[in-house]
Design a protein around this motif. Structure first.
Motif, mmCIF file in Angstrom:
data_model
loop_
_atom_site.group_PDB
_atom_site.id
_atom_site.type_symbol
_atom_site.label_atom_id
_atom_site.label_comp_id
_atom_site.label_asym_id
_atom_site.label_seq_id
_atom_site.Cartn_x
_atom_site.Cartn_y
_atom_site.Cartn_z
ATOM 1 N N ARG A 243 0.817 -1.212 0.000
ATOM 2 C CA ARG A 243 0.000 0.000 0.000
ATOM 3 C C ARG A 243 0.859 1.274 0.000
ATOM 4 O O ARG A 243 0.600 2.237 0.701
ATOM 5 C CB ARG A 243 -0.962 -0.025 1.184
ATOM 6 C CG ARG A 243 -2.053 -1.094 1.056
ATOM 7 C CD ARG A 243 -2.763 -1.347 2.359
ATOM 8 N NE ARG A 243 -1.941 -2.152 3.266
ATOM 9 C CZ ARG A 243 -2.373 -2.653 4.427
ATOM 10 N NH1 ARG A 243 -3.611 -2.416 4.823
ATOM 11 N NH2 ARG A 243 -1.562 -3.372 5.185
ATOM 12 N N GLY A 244 1.893 1.211 -0.809
ATOM 13 C CA GLY A 244 2.755 2.374 -0.965
ATOM 14 C C GLY A 244 3.850 2.497 0.058
ATOM 15 O O GLY A 244 4.751 3.323 -0.084
ATOM 16 N N ASP A 370 -8.370 -1.951 11.662
ATOM 17 C CA ASP A 370 -8.307 -3.322 11.161
ATOM 18 C C ASP A 370 -7.515 -3.439 9.863
ATOM 19 O O ASP A 370 -7.389 -4.531 9.307
ATOM 20 C CB ASP A 370 -9.730 -3.858 10.940
ATOM 21 C CG ASP A 370 -10.515 -3.957 12.239
ATOM 22 O OD1 ASP A 370 -9.891 -4.175 13.301
ATOM 23 O OD2 ASP A 370 -11.762 -3.819 12.200
ATOM 24 N N THR A 371 -6.985 -2.316 9.367
ATOM 25 C CA THR A 371 -6.179 -2.380 8.139
ATOM 26 C C THR A 371 -4.823 -3.028 8.371
ATOM 27 O O THR A 371 -4.161 -3.457 7.423
ATOM 28 C CB THR A 371 -5.936 -0.964 7.577
ATOM 29 O OG1 THR A 371 -5.184 -0.203 8.548
ATOM 30 C CG2 THR A 371 -7.250 -0.272 7.247
ATOM 31 N N ALA A 376 -0.050 6.381 12.548
ATOM 32 C CA ALA A 376 0.936 7.277 11.943
ATOM 33 C C ALA A 376 1.114 6.987 10.456
ATOM 34 O O ALA A 376 1.226 7.908 9.635
ATOM 35 C CB ALA A 376 2.267 7.156 12.670
ATOM 36 N N THR A 377 1.121 5.701 10.098
ATOM 37 C CA THR A 377 1.282 5.333 8.694
ATOM 38 C C THR A 377 0.067 5.749 7.883
ATOM 39 O O THR A 377 0.188 6.327 6.788
ATOM 40 C CB THR A 377 1.517 3.825 8.559
ATOM 41 O OG1 THR A 377 2.725 3.470 9.244
ATOM 42 C CG2 THR A 377 1.632 3.413 7.099
ATOM 43 N N LEU A 378 -1.135 5.471 8.393
ATOM 44 C CA LEU A 378 -2.350 5.814 7.656
ATOM 45 C C LEU A 378 -2.507 7.320 7.467
ATOM 46 O O LEU A 378 -3.003 7.780 6.441
ATOM 47 C CB LEU A 378 -3.577 5.252 8.379
ATOM 48 C CG LEU A 378 -3.980 3.823 8.015
ATOM 49 C CD1 LEU A 378 -5.099 3.340 8.923
ATOM 50 C CD2 LEU A 378 -4.384 3.726 6.549
ATOM 51 N N ARG A 379 -2.092 8.088 8.431
ATOM 52 C CA ARG A 379 -2.224 9.543 8.315
ATOM 53 C C ARG A 379 -1.435 10.082 7.121
ATOM 54 O O ARG A 379 -1.781 11.126 6.563
ATOM 55 C CB ARG A 379 -1.758 10.216 9.604
ATOM 56 C CG ARG A 379 -2.760 10.126 10.749
ATOM 57 C CD ARG A 379 -2.164 10.657 12.028
ATOM 58 N NE ARG A 379 -1.720 12.036 11.894
ATOM 59 C CZ ARG A 379 -0.946 12.661 12.786
ATOM 60 N NH1 ARG A 379 -0.517 12.024 13.867
ATOM 61 N NH2 ARG A 379 -0.592 13.920 12.589
ATOM 62 N N ILE A 391 -14.025 11.601 0.664
ATOM 63 C CA ILE A 391 -14.993 10.867 -0.159
ATOM 64 C C ILE A 391 -14.498 9.474 -0.537
ATOM 65 O O ILE A 391 -15.283 8.662 -1.029
ATOM 66 C CB ILE A 391 -15.369 11.648 -1.426
ATOM 67 C CG1 ILE A 391 -14.148 11.876 -2.322
ATOM 68 C CG2 ILE A 391 -16.035 12.964 -1.058
ATOM 69 C CD1 ILE A 391 -14.504 12.462 -3.689
ATOM 70 N N ALA A 392 -13.210 9.192 -0.298
ATOM 71 C CA ALA A 392 -12.707 7.843 -0.566
ATOM 72 C C ALA A 392 -11.378 7.643 0.143
ATOM 73 O O ALA A 392 -10.537 8.552 0.183
ATOM 74 C CB ALA A 392 -12.540 7.597 -2.069
ATOM 75 N N ALA A 393 -11.222 6.455 0.715
ATOM 76 C CA ALA A 393 -9.965 6.059 1.356
ATOM 77 C C ALA A 393 -9.708 4.602 0.992
ATOM 78 O O ALA A 393 -10.031 3.692 1.759
ATOM 79 C CB ALA A 393 -10.045 6.247 2.866
ATOM 80 N N PRO A 394 -9.179 4.350 -0.201
ATOM 81 C CA PRO A 394 -9.031 2.978 -0.688
ATOM 82 C C PRO A 394 -8.221 2.065 0.230
ATOM 83 O O PRO A 394 -8.390 0.843 0.176
ATOM 84 C CB PRO A 394 -8.338 3.159 -2.041
ATOM 85 C CG PRO A 394 -8.774 4.515 -2.491
ATOM 86 C CD PRO A 394 -8.811 5.344 -1.238
#
Length: 420
Positions: A243-244, A370-371, A376-379, A391-394
């Motif tokens: 995921r990048g 649950d990802t 910190a990483t998701l931010r 409107i979207a967070a794949p």
């Protein structure tokens, strides 16, 4: 290693690339670059050559020098363009800022116009660069000095005259009756390169000549190439993209120190798009302790380390959908409709996670925790926004028909620090 005749040096460099049909030449008006221009015309014909001059505006004479180049090109039948840099008031290392601007401006000019750009650095330039790198305590890569060919910014840059003396290029001009401009800054000892040039003269009685130093640089280039092969093998064996972000096997920490450091430096530069490798001490501290460097975060996650962007480093980056975010990410979504109007790519941030939490509480989708990615990483991950609304967070169970794509990590050797 004996010095190479100029025209042979150029034609050999072009043949080594499988033949170049359209050639760009960076021309300042000085002797080296003007000789390169004349030789390029002789090798390929004027219709296959284009010249470019960057006017940095750092000296009062720069505009007239650019006109001189234009007049010379007109006489030769070569297309010529002047690019102006407006960063003369830049803070910090002005020479470095000018060099980086020159690469960027010429690279943009060259894209779609020529197959390669030649820069007329000589054997003496190579020797001076090696001396300057010695003064910094550089390792193999620094002592390899300037590469004869490299890709940067999607363009092929050639330095065909690294084994050709400055005097040999001047002789090309004299033989053809071509005048050139002497840059007075070439005698200004406030610049390290000028001092290195003077040091070369002082070192000659010891047998340390420009030719010997250039030969050492060439040998270091062979050593660097061998190290890059081993580092690429380590990248293939120990690094996966998630995921990048990058998951790195802990086994990478047990690699020989030189290979390990090269691997982590490459990954940092690829994620952060930094122009320079981090300093060795800071890099090794990151590897052993984790933390933040070059706008990236290295953290421990079970059997792996995870290298990701730092949220603060990307917090201010916002681009419309259709453009590249953080020099790496693109997005696709619904073709038409209200979902795409004014849609932007921006970092998830704390606000995005708060909106996701509220949606999860209402049962719209699972919670972002649950990802398997930390807060910190998701931010720092990209998300799709519209008028301050997520409107979207794949990457967090909320794709809404949107997809995100990251440019893959390039092979070792494709991410390189800017050099002279």
């Amino acid at each position: 290693m004996s010095a190479t005749e100029p025209l042979f040096a150029l034609t050999s460099a072009l043949q080594a690339q499988g033949g170049v049909q359209r050639l760009g030449v960076a021309v300042s008006g000085g002797g080296d670059s003007l000789a390169a221009l004349l030789l390029a015309v002789e090798a390929l014909g004027a219709e296959h050559v284009a010249a470019v001059t960057v006017d940095h505006g750092l000296r009062a004479e720069s505009a007239s020098e650019a006109r001189f180049v234009g007049e010379t090109c007109a006489r030769l039948g070569v297309a010529h363009q002047v690019l102006n840099w407006e960063g003369a008031e830049a803070e910090g290392n002005l020479q470095d800022a000018a060099r980086r601007a020159r690469l960027r401006l010429i690279g943009t000019w060259a894209a779609g116009r020529v197959d390669a750009v030649i820069v007329a650095h000589t054997l003496e330039d190579q020797a001076e660069t090696l001396l300057m790198r010695l003064a910094r305590g550089s390792g193999v890569d620094g002592l390899a000095a300037m590469a004869p060919a490299r890709e940067h910014g999607g363009m092929l840059w050639l330095r065909p005259f690294l084994n050709t003396t400055r005097e040999a290029l001047r002789e090309v001009l004299r033989a053809r009756g071509q005048e050139w401009i002497e840059d007075p800054s070439n005698a200004d000892t406030q610049f390290q390169r000028v001092r290195a040039r003077q040091a070369l003269v002082a070192l000659e009685p010891l047998g340390i000549t420009a030719q010997c130093l250039a030969q050492t640089a060439a040998r270091m280039q062979h050593a660097r190439a061998a190290l890059e092969v081993q580092t690429q093998a380590a990248l293939t064996a120990h690094v996966t993209e998630d995921r990048g972000t990058l998951l790195i096997d802990r086994a990478a920490l047990t690699l020989p120190e030189e290979i390990r450091d090269r691997l982590f430096a490459h990954l940092l530069m690829a994620l952060s798009h930094a122009a320079y490798r981090p300093r060795l001490a800071a890099l090794q501290r990151l590897i052993t302790e984790g933390g933040v460097l070059s706008g990236c975060v290295l953290s421990q996650e079970g059997a792996h380390l995870r290298l990701a962007r730092e949220a603060q480093a990307v917090a201010g980056q916002v681009v419309p959908v259709g453009e590249i975010w953080d020099q790496r990410w693109t997005a696709t979504g619904p073709d038409t409709g209200p979902e795409t109007a004014n849609a932007q790519i921006a970092a998830m941030g704390a606000e995005g996670l708060a909106q996701l939490s509220a949606q999860a509480k209402s049962g719209l989708h699972p919670h972002w925790r649950d990802t398997g990615l930390s807060e910190a990483t998701l931010r720092a991950t990209p998300a799709i926004w519209q008028n301050q609304r997520l409107i979207a967070a794949p990457f967090a169970f909320y794709p809404q028909k949107w997809q995100l794509f990251a440019r893959p990590i390039p092979p070792i050797g494709k991410v390189m620090a800017i050099s002279h």
